[in-house]
Design a protein around this motif. Sequence first.
Motif, PDB file in Angstrom:
ATOM      1  N   GLN A 139     -31.514  34.919 -44.003  1.00 47.29           N
ATOM      2  CA  GLN A 139     -32.952  34.825 -44.277  1.00 47.29           C
ATOM      3  C   GLN A 139     -33.665  36.126 -43.933  1.00 47.29           C
ATOM      4  O   GLN A 139     -34.679  36.466 -44.553  1.00 47.29           O
ATOM      5  CB  GLN A 139     -33.571  33.668 -43.487  1.00 47.29           C
ATOM      6  N   GLU A 140     -33.127  36.850 -42.959  1.00 45.81           N
ATOM      7  CA  GLU A 140     -33.714  38.134 -42.563  1.00 45.81           C
ATOM      8  C   GLU A 140     -33.115  39.293 -43.359  1.00 45.81           C
ATOM      9  O   GLU A 140     -33.341  40.453 -43.032  1.00 45.81           O
ATOM     10  CB  GLU A 140     -33.486  38.350 -41.063  1.00 45.81           C
ATOM     11  N   LYS A 141     -32.355  38.940 -44.416  1.00 45.82           N
ATOM     12  CA  LYS A 141     -31.750  39.930 -45.324  1.00 45.82           C
ATOM     13  C   LYS A 141     -30.765  40.855 -44.609  1.00 45.82           C
ATOM     14  O   LYS A 141     -30.606  42.026 -44.971  1.00 45.82           O
ATOM     15  CB  LYS A 141     -32.832  40.736 -46.053  1.00 45.82           C
ATOM     16  N   LYS A 142     -30.113  40.335 -43.578  1.00 49.20           N
ATOM     17  CA  LYS A 142     -29.060  41.065 -42.880  1.00 49.20           C
ATOM     18  C   LYS A 142     -27.717  40.569 -43.407  1.00 49.20           C
ATOM     19  O   LYS A 142     -27.006  39.797 -42.757  1.00 49.20           O
ATOM     20  CB  LYS A 142     -29.165  40.853 -41.368  1.00 49.20           C
ATOM     21  N   SER A 143     -27.377  41.006 -44.604  1.00 49.20           N
ATOM     22  CA  SER A 143     -26.224  40.450 -45.313  1.00 49.20           C
ATOM     23  C   SER A 143     -24.910  40.652 -44.567  1.00 49.20           C
ATOM     24  O   SER A 143     -24.081  39.739 -44.489  1.00 49.20           O
ATOM     25  CB  SER A 143     -26.128  41.058 -46.714  1.00 49.20           C
ATOM     26  N   SER A 144     -24.698  41.842 -44.020  1.00 52.62           N
ATOM     27  CA  SER A 144     -23.440  42.128 -43.318  1.00 52.62           C
ATOM     28  C   SER A 144     -23.250  41.199 -42.134  1.00 52.62           C
ATOM     29  O   SER A 144     -22.177  40.602 -41.954  1.00 52.62           O
ATOM     30  CB  SER A 144     -23.413  43.584 -42.845  1.00 52.62           C
ATOM     31  N   SER A 145     -24.291  41.054 -41.329  1.00 52.02           N
ATOM     32  CA  SER A 145     -24.219  40.183 -40.155  1.00 52.02           C
ATOM     33  C   SER A 145     -24.073  38.726 -40.569  1.00 52.02           C
ATOM     34  O   SER A 145     -23.336  37.960 -39.937  1.00 52.02           O
ATOM     35  CB  SER A 145     -25.472  40.370 -39.297  1.00 52.02           C
ATOM     36  N   ALA A 146     -24.768  38.339 -41.639  1.00 51.79           N
ATOM     37  CA  ALA A 146     -24.692  36.963 -42.123  1.00 51.79           C
ATOM     38  C   ALA A 146     -23.269  36.618 -42.547  1.00 51.79           C
ATOM     39  O   ALA A 146     -22.730  35.563 -42.182  1.00 51.79           O
ATOM     40  CB  ALA A 146     -25.656  36.763 -43.284  1.00 51.79           C
ATOM     41  N   LEU A 147     -22.644  37.514 -43.298  1.00 54.92           N
ATOM     42  CA  LEU A 147     -21.281  37.273 -43.761  1.00 54.92           C
ATOM     43  C   LEU A 147     -20.279  37.301 -42.602  1.00 54.92           C
ATOM     44  O   LEU A 147     -19.309  36.540 -42.586  1.00 54.92           O
ATOM     45  CB  LEU A 147     -20.899  38.307 -44.814  1.00 54.92           C
ATOM     46  N   GLU A 148     -20.537  38.166 -41.630  1.00 53.33           N
ATOM     47  CA  GLU A 148     -19.654  38.228 -40.455  1.00 53.33           C
ATOM     48  C   GLU A 148     -19.719  36.922 -39.661  1.00 53.33           C
ATOM     49  O   GLU A 148     -18.686  36.375 -39.256  1.00 53.33           O
ATOM     50  CB  GLU A 148     -20.060  39.398 -39.562  1.00 53.33           C
ATOM     51  N   ASN A 149     -20.923  36.413 -39.438  1.00 52.33           N
ATOM     52  CA  ASN A 149     -21.062  35.161 -38.695  1.00 52.33           C
ATOM     53  C   ASN A 149     -20.523  33.976 -39.486  1.00 52.33           C
ATOM     54  O   ASN A 149     -19.971  33.036 -38.906  1.00 52.33           O
ATOM     55  CB  ASN A 149     -22.523  34.930 -38.317  1.00 52.33           C
ATOM     56  N   MET A 150     -20.661  34.013 -40.816  1.00 55.14           N
ATOM     57  CA  MET A 150     -20.084  32.935 -41.629  1.00 55.14           C
ATOM     58  C   MET A 150     -18.567  32.967 -41.552  1.00 55.14           C
ATOM     59  O   MET A 150     -17.912  31.915 -41.513  1.00 55.14           O
ATOM     60  CB  MET A 150     -20.553  33.053 -43.077  1.00 55.14           C
ATOM     61  N   SER A 151     -17.980  34.160 -41.498  1.00 51.44           N
ATOM     62  CA  SER A 151     -16.529  34.271 -41.347  1.00 51.44           C
ATOM     63  C   SER A 151     -16.080  33.689 -40.009  1.00 51.44           C
ATOM     64  O   SER A 151     -15.039  33.023 -39.920  1.00 51.44           O
ATOM     65  CB  SER A 151     -16.094  35.736 -41.454  1.00 51.44           C
ATOM     66  N   LYS A 152     -16.863  33.932 -38.954  1.00 53.88           N
ATOM     67  CA  LYS A 152     -16.538  33.368 -37.639  1.00 53.88           C
ATOM     68  C   LYS A 152     -16.680  31.853 -37.654  1.00 53.88           C
ATOM     69  O   LYS A 152     -15.885  31.140 -37.036  1.00 53.88           O
ATOM     70  CB  LYS A 152     -17.451  33.983 -36.576  1.00 53.88           C
ATOM     71  N   CYS A 153     -17.689  31.377 -38.359  1.00 53.54           N
ATOM     72  CA  CYS A 153     -17.878  29.942 -38.512  1.00 53.54           C
ATOM     73  C   CYS A 153     -16.646  29.316 -39.171  1.00 53.54           C
ATOM     74  O   CYS A 153     -16.101  28.317 -38.686  1.00 53.54           O
ATOM     75  CB  CYS A 153     -19.136  29.685 -39.357  1.00 53.54           C
ATOM     76  N   ILE A 154     -16.191  29.929 -40.258  1.00 56.26           N
ATOM     77  CA  ILE A 154     -15.031  29.420 -40.985  1.00 56.26           C
ATOM     78  C   ILE A 154     -13.758  29.550 -40.157  1.00 56.26           C
ATOM     79  O   ILE A 154     -12.859  28.710 -40.239  1.00 56.26           O
ATOM     80  CB  ILE A 154     -14.893  30.157 -42.331  1.00 56.26           C
ATOM     81  N   TYR A 155     -13.688  30.584 -39.321  1.00 57.24           N
ATOM     82  CA  TYR A 155     -12.522  30.732 -38.434  1.00 57.24           C
ATOM     83  C   TYR A 155     -12.372  29.497 -37.538  1.00 57.24           C
ATOM     84  O   TYR A 155     -11.255  28.995 -37.344  1.00 57.24           O
ATOM     85  CB  TYR A 155     -12.668  31.979 -37.570  1.00 57.24           C
ATOM     86  N   TRP A 156     -13.494  29.009 -37.006  1.00 58.07           N
ATOM     87  CA  TRP A 156     -13.423  27.880 -36.084  1.00 58.07           C
ATOM     88  C   TRP A 156     -13.196  26.556 -36.801  1.00 58.07           C
ATOM     89  O   TRP A 156     -12.645  25.622 -36.220  1.00 58.07           O
ATOM     90  CB  TRP A 156     -14.671  27.818 -35.208  1.00 58.07           C
TER      91      TRP A 156
END
Length: 219
Positions: A139-156
Amino acid sequence: MLKNKLASAIVLSSLLVSVLPSTVIAQEKEEIVVTSPGGKKSVTVEDDSTQSSNQMMILFMERLKSGNVKEARDTAKAMIRDVDLYEDSKNTDYKTFYSEMEKELYVMKNQKDLVGKKLEWLEKPFADGYYFLSVLDFQEKKSSSALENMSKCIYWNPVHSPYYCERGFMLLNAGEQTNVLDALIAYEKALELADNEEDFAAALRGLAFVNVSRGRFDV
């Protein structure tokens, strides 16, 4: 323009009305000091096995809807605060599933990798916390961080179909980091893991957006 409006509506709807399955928070008491127009107030998160992650989700939603983005982020961070205590090793694999069926699906898909290892199903809201952080970043247009956190979400929780739909949406709307091929892969994975009508529909809708992005209107 219409595609972007529809896609934005999907993400907003996903954030505000979907409720992720419950997991249990097992952590020490934590006092979070938040700032509001009325001044500072403290919210205590109890170390109580009866407290579900749904309570933290509700708190997150309330803060986000009231415009307290910082407080919403603090809540999400509280959900992952002891994540560093759990690191996979050659003997142990840690995951945070939402159901016994997800656990069995993960075992079935990773039989070779799990030989000689103990699979620990943690009752921790790590996937939820990273998911919320990802949404806030996006939502804050921080695409790199958003995708990184989504990858961590999917990791768990690597077998939860909706997470791949969210990843696909982000990859289609990441500005300069937009990656249609990776979005296609994400939506195909979401379709593979879907186990109910809503998940199937979301994955197929995402694949339709991919085809529109590729100019393929006859598929």
